[in-house]
Design an enzyme around this catalytic site. Structure first.
Site, PDB file in Angstrom:
ATOM      1  N   TYR A 130       0.821  -1.213   0.000  1.00 53.58           N
ATOM      2  CA  TYR A 130       0.000   0.000   0.000  1.00 53.58           C
ATOM      3  C   TYR A 130       0.857   1.265   0.000  1.00 53.58           C
ATOM      4  CZ  TYR A 130      -3.861  -2.989   1.753  1.00 53.58           C
ATOM      5  OH  TYR A 130      -4.816  -3.955   1.934  1.00 53.58           O
ATOM      6  N   HIS A 185       0.128 -11.706   2.130  1.00 55.34           N
ATOM      7  CA  HIS A 185      -0.930 -10.933   1.489  1.00 55.34           C
ATOM      8  C   HIS A 185      -1.722 -11.761   0.487  1.00 55.34           C
ATOM      9  CE1 HIS A 185      -1.948  -6.471   0.392  1.00 55.34           C
ATOM     10  NE2 HIS A 185      -3.024  -7.228   0.405  1.00 55.34           N
TER      11      HIS A 185
END
Length: 321
Positions: free
Chosen positions: A53, A126
């Site tokens: 991110y 992730h």
């Protein structure tokens, strides 16, 4: 009111509602630290970020600016899918970005009821797939537009690296994201530590009842991203009707549904008023929980298949979705 925390299989308590810290797409949300400060001041004590991110440093800035003691905050971050070749370095990078190197000093003693694990950081894989890191891009692609993946690394091997970090105390809890029953079963063949959490897309149109039941049976907490289902779900007439009866917003009702099912919810809002609203959720009657669950249509609104029929390089069959 819904429960403030849930218990992880590590013995730690995790806040039932966290704030998602992925980058905002609107101009007024570009200063991530600013709206995370308002979230912390509103009462959030769980921040969900990820290395990919690019907001880990903003999380650290927000914590420093908010005045909220670091030991009161539960941080989740995730392994960048291009860094399976250097996982220990990736963990250190995240710790440095988040300014949380002191978590190595946290006691391994069991927690008292209702206490958040001091200085906790939860670290997740992730995605089960691994991206090729050769070109330095976080989202590498092949000439045909498909994502460029590698088979040099497997999530089961990467999980062993997370287990090392867990055992030495660098990460107080480890987990996975976007895993299905299929990939969790595969992981269980070699894992010594059961994931504390599985973060997946979940909302009334994607209730994932089988996955939720499976994870509960294994002691794995589900955390829901895109928990409100965006406007697609929030504008559902059934949701609106229930919200009216509880004098609540559709989002509050959906978050209450998550809480009633025992799942952590990770809504994201840059708006201070909505941030506060999202922490004030009603207690739903059982029949209303059932009515909302019945809206399930196995519909994803976040990670849908691309033009190649894939989600980040894997088919739904490979993902077990």
């Amino acid at each position: 009111m819904s429960p403030a925390t849930f218990k992880l299989n590590t013995g730690a308590d995790i806040p039932a509602i966290g704030i998602g810290a992925s980058p905002a797409k609107v101009p007024e949300g570009k200063d991530t630290a600013r709206w995370l400060v308002t979230a912390l001041k509103a009462g959030y004590r769980h921040i969900d970020t990820a290395n990919i991110y690019g907001t880990e440093a903003a999380v650290a800035e927000a914590i420093e600016s908010s005045g909220v003691p670091r030991e009161e905050i539960f941080i989740t971050t995730k392994l960048n899918w291009t860094k399976h070749h250097c996982i220990q370095d990736a963990i250190e990078e995240s710790l440095n970005n988040l300014k949380t190197t002191y978590i190595d000093l946290v006691s391994h003693a069991s927690l008292h009821q209702g206490a958040i694990d001091d200085g906790a950081m939860k670290y997740l894989l992730h995605w089960p797939q691994c991206a090729d890191s050769e070109d330095g891009s976080d989202l590498p692609k092949n000439p045909d537009g498909t994502y460029k993946l590698t088979t040099r690394y497997h999530f089961a091997d990467s999980w062993k690296q997370l287990e090392l970090a867990y055992h030495r105390g660098t990460c107080r809890a480890i987990g996975v994201s976007n895993f299905s029953i299929k990939t969790l079963e595969e992981l269980s063949l070699t894992a010594e530590v059961t994931p504390a959490i599985n973060q997946v897309e979940m909302h009334p149109y994607l209730a994932q009842n089988e996955l939720l039941s499976y994870c509960k049976g294994k002691g794995i907490m589900i955390a829901a991203y895109t928990p409100g289902g965006r406007n697609v779900v929030r504008t559902d007439p059934e949701i609106a009707q229930i919200a009216t009866r509880y004098d609540a917003t559709p989002t509050q009702v959906i978050l209450a549904w998550h809480a009633a099912r025992g799942t952590v919810a990770l809504p994201k809002s840059i708006n201070e008023t909505r941030q506060r609203e999202n922490l004030l959720v009603p207690n739903l009657q059982d029949e209303d929980v059932e009515r909302i669950t019945a809206l399930d249509r196995n519909q994803r609104v976040s990670n849908t298949a691309d033009s190649h029929g894939q989600v980040y390089g894997w088919s739904f069959e490979q993902l077990g979705w």
